[in-house]
Design a protein around this motif. Structure first.
Motif, PDB file in Angstrom:
ATOM      1  N   UNK A 133      -5.412  14.149  -7.345  1.00 31.25           N
ATOM      2  CA  UNK A 133      -4.819  14.836  -6.198  1.00 31.25           C
ATOM      3  C   UNK A 133      -4.683  13.877  -5.010  1.00 31.25           C
ATOM      4  N   UNK A 134      -5.711  13.059  -4.785  1.00 29.33           N
ATOM      5  CA  UNK A 134      -5.707  12.122  -3.656  1.00 29.33           C
ATOM      6  C   UNK A 134      -4.533  11.155  -3.738  1.00 29.33           C
ATOM      7  N   UNK A 135      -4.340  10.544  -4.903  1.00 32.08           N
ATOM      8  CA  UNK A 135      -3.287   9.543  -5.034  1.00 32.08           C
ATOM      9  C   UNK A 135      -1.890  10.173  -5.054  1.00 32.08           C
ATOM     10  N   UNK A 136      -1.767  11.336  -5.676  1.00 25.13           N
ATOM     11  CA  UNK A 136      -0.465  12.002  -5.706  1.00 25.13           C
ATOM     12  C   UNK A 136      -0.066  12.476  -4.305  1.00 25.13           C
ATOM     13  N   UNK A 137      -1.031  12.981  -3.550  1.00 23.78           N
ATOM     14  CA  UNK A 137      -0.753  13.396  -2.170  1.00 23.78           C
ATOM     15  C   UNK A 137      -0.317  12.199  -1.327  1.00 23.78           C
ATOM     16  N   UNK A 138      -0.988  11.081  -1.533  1.00 21.91           N
ATOM     17  CA  UNK A 138      -0.652   9.875  -0.777  1.00 21.91           C
ATOM     18  C   UNK A 138       0.752   9.392  -1.132  1.00 21.91           C
ATOM     19  N   UNK A 139       1.088   9.461  -2.416  1.00 20.93           N
ATOM     20  CA  UNK A 139       2.423   9.068  -2.843  1.00 20.93           C
ATOM     21  C   UNK A 139       3.489   9.950  -2.202  1.00 20.93           C
ATOM     22  N   UNK A 140       3.227  11.250  -2.197  1.00 28.11           N
ATOM     23  CA  UNK A 140       4.184  12.193  -1.627  1.00 28.11           C
ATOM     24  C   UNK A 140       4.365  11.970  -0.128  1.00 28.11           C
TER      25      UNK A 140
ATOM     26  N   UNK B  81       6.065  15.386  -7.385  1.00 28.85           N
ATOM     27  CA  UNK B  81       5.940  16.802  -7.027  1.00 28.85           C
ATOM     28  C   UNK B  81       5.498  17.625  -8.231  1.00 28.85           C
ATOM     29  N   UNK B  82       6.095  17.360  -9.379  1.00 33.03           N
ATOM     30  CA  UNK B  82       5.749  18.115 -10.593  1.00 33.03           C
ATOM     31  C   UNK B  82       4.302  17.853 -11.022  1.00 33.03           C
ATOM     32  N   UNK B  83       3.906  16.579 -11.015  1.00 25.85           N
ATOM     33  CA  UNK B  83       2.538  16.254 -11.425  1.00 25.85           C
ATOM     34  C   UNK B  83       1.523  16.834 -10.446  1.00 25.85           C
ATOM     35  N   UNK B  84       1.873  16.825  -9.165  1.00 22.54           N
ATOM     36  CA  UNK B  84       0.971  17.393  -8.168  1.00 22.54           C
ATOM     37  C   UNK B  84       0.838  18.903  -8.368  1.00 22.54           C
ATOM     38  N   UNK B  85       1.908  19.543  -8.804  1.00 21.03           N
ATOM     39  CA  UNK B  85       1.843  20.969  -9.115  1.00 21.03           C
ATOM     40  C   UNK B  85       0.818  21.221 -10.207  1.00 21.03           C
ATOM     41  N   UNK B  86       0.832  20.379 -11.219  1.00 18.26           N
ATOM     42  CA  UNK B  86      -0.113  20.530 -12.330  1.00 18.26           C
ATOM     43  C   UNK B  86      -1.553  20.373 -11.843  1.00 18.26           C
ATOM     44  N   UNK B  87      -1.781  19.345 -11.030  1.00 19.15           N
ATOM     45  CA  UNK B  87      -3.133  19.125 -10.509  1.00 19.15           C
ATOM     46  C   UNK B  87      -3.581  20.298  -9.641  1.00 19.15           C
TER      47      UNK B  87
ATOM     48  N   UNK C 196       0.803  -1.236   0.000  1.00 21.67           N
ATOM     49  CA  UNK C 196       0.000   0.000   0.000  1.00 21.67           C
ATOM     50  C   UNK C 196       0.829   1.275   0.000  1.00 21.67           C
ATOM     51  N   UNK C 197       2.122   1.172   0.305  1.00 23.42           N
ATOM     52  CA  UNK C 197       2.991   2.347   0.359  1.00 23.42           C
ATOM     53  C   UNK C 197       3.892   2.457  -0.869  1.00 23.42           C
ATOM     54  N   UNK C 198       3.559   1.746  -1.915  1.00 23.21           N
ATOM     55  CA  UNK C 198       4.367   1.768  -3.138  1.00 23.21           C
ATOM     56  C   UNK C 198       4.157   3.124  -3.812  1.00 23.21           C
ATOM     57  N   UNK C 199       5.088   4.041  -3.596  1.00 26.43           N
ATOM     58  CA  UNK C 199       4.893   5.424  -4.037  1.00 26.43           C
ATOM     59  C   UNK C 199       4.819   5.564  -5.554  1.00 26.43           C
ATOM     60  N   UNK C 200       5.581   4.754  -6.283  1.00 33.71           N
ATOM     61  CA  UNK C 200       5.551   4.870  -7.739  1.00 33.71           C
ATOM     62  C   UNK C 200       4.206   4.421  -8.301  1.00 33.71           C
ATOM     63  N   UNK C 201       3.635   3.366  -7.729  1.00 31.27           N
ATOM     64  CA  UNK C 201       2.296   2.957  -8.166  1.00 31.27           C
ATOM     65  C   UNK C 201       1.289   4.051  -7.844  1.00 31.27           C
ATOM     66  N   UNK C 202       1.392   4.608  -6.651  1.00 29.43           N
ATOM     67  CA  UNK C 202       0.455   5.660  -6.252  1.00 29.43           C
ATOM     68  C   UNK C 202       0.565   6.876  -7.175  1.00 29.43           C
ATOM     69  N   UNK C 203       1.795   7.244  -7.534  1.00 30.59           N
ATOM     70  CA  UNK C 203       1.976   8.374  -8.443  1.00 30.59           C
ATOM     71  C   UNK C 203       1.348   8.099  -9.792  1.00 30.59           C
TER      72      UNK C 203
END
Length: 235
Positions: free
Chosen positions: A174-181, A191-197, A138-145
């Protein structure tokens, strides 16, 4: 891991991928070759296929001294090499399947399956595989991103065809990118993709701060066009 295929630029063109029927062509090939289907399509293999599998496992486990986790990781790493560096989807899928065969609990195998579908423009299919990977880790950040990125891709698609709930898609992204971060604060791609969102949902201060951070980290995907759009939307 290098981002050569899966860049933010791909998102604006994934509709074209679908129009070119890449996914349909892939599925037509996969119907005739179970090695091109995640988890070998979960079908019963022929005796010859089973024998080939046993020989492969015997040879690779001899090299890795019986360590199935290490052998599986090697196969998933090879899968991403073929995918990112060579653009060879078929060989990549076969390596991910071998990683799965060696260790069905290797989350990177499902990450690979999903990433292939992402690049074919099949966002829902990608999420199905990412879900399986997240059940393992559940903490796989690349999958979450990349899970969040699929919703960003669907958002761009909704702009193209005028369909879909764009607000809901951005919220999911936004939810999944925040969780990844939350699990990996040093991934400049996230970080870059979250900026876009953040820009699209109107959180300009956060969008600018994230972009500044991504640039400081020398993210290679930052484009002048995005900076211009951000400055125009967030005057």
């Amino acid at each position: 891991m290098k981002i050569k295929i899966l860049t933010i630029l791909l998102l604006s063109t994934y509709i074209s991928f679908a129009q070119n029927s890449n996914y349909e062509r892939w599925m037509a090939m996969a119907d005739k070759d179970i090695s091109l289907q995640p988890e070998y399509g979960n079908v019963e293999k022929t005796e010859t296929q089973k024998e080939d599998d046993e020989k492969f496992k015997k040879d690779i486990l001899e090299h890795y001294k019986g360590d199935t986790n290490a052998a599986s990781k090697k196969m998933s790493d090879l899968g991403f090499t073929y995918l990112y560096d060579k653009g060879d989807f078929a060989t990549a899928m076969r390596r991910f399947n071998q990683a799965f065969m060696l260790n069905p609990k290797n989350a990177d195998a499902y990450y690979g399956f999903g990433t292939i579908f992402f690049n074919l423009g099949a966002m829902e299919k990608a999420r199905e595989q990412y879900d399986k990977g997240l059940q393992i880790d559940p903490k796989h950040s690349k999958i979450l991103t990349d899970y969040g990125t699929t919703y960003l891709g669907d958002y761009y698609g909704s702009l193209e065809n005028g369909k879909g709930n764009s607000t809901e898609l951005l919220a999911k992204s936004n939810e999944y990118l925040e969780k990844s971060l939350e699990f990996n604060k040093k991934d400049s791609n996230t970080i870059y993709k979250l900026s876009i969102v953040k820009m699209y949902i109107g959180k300009c201060k956060e969008a600018k701060a994230l972009l500044k951070k991504a640039k400081k980290m020398n993210n290679p995907n930052v484009t002048e066009s995005y900076e211009k759009e951000l400055n125009e939307k967030c005057k």
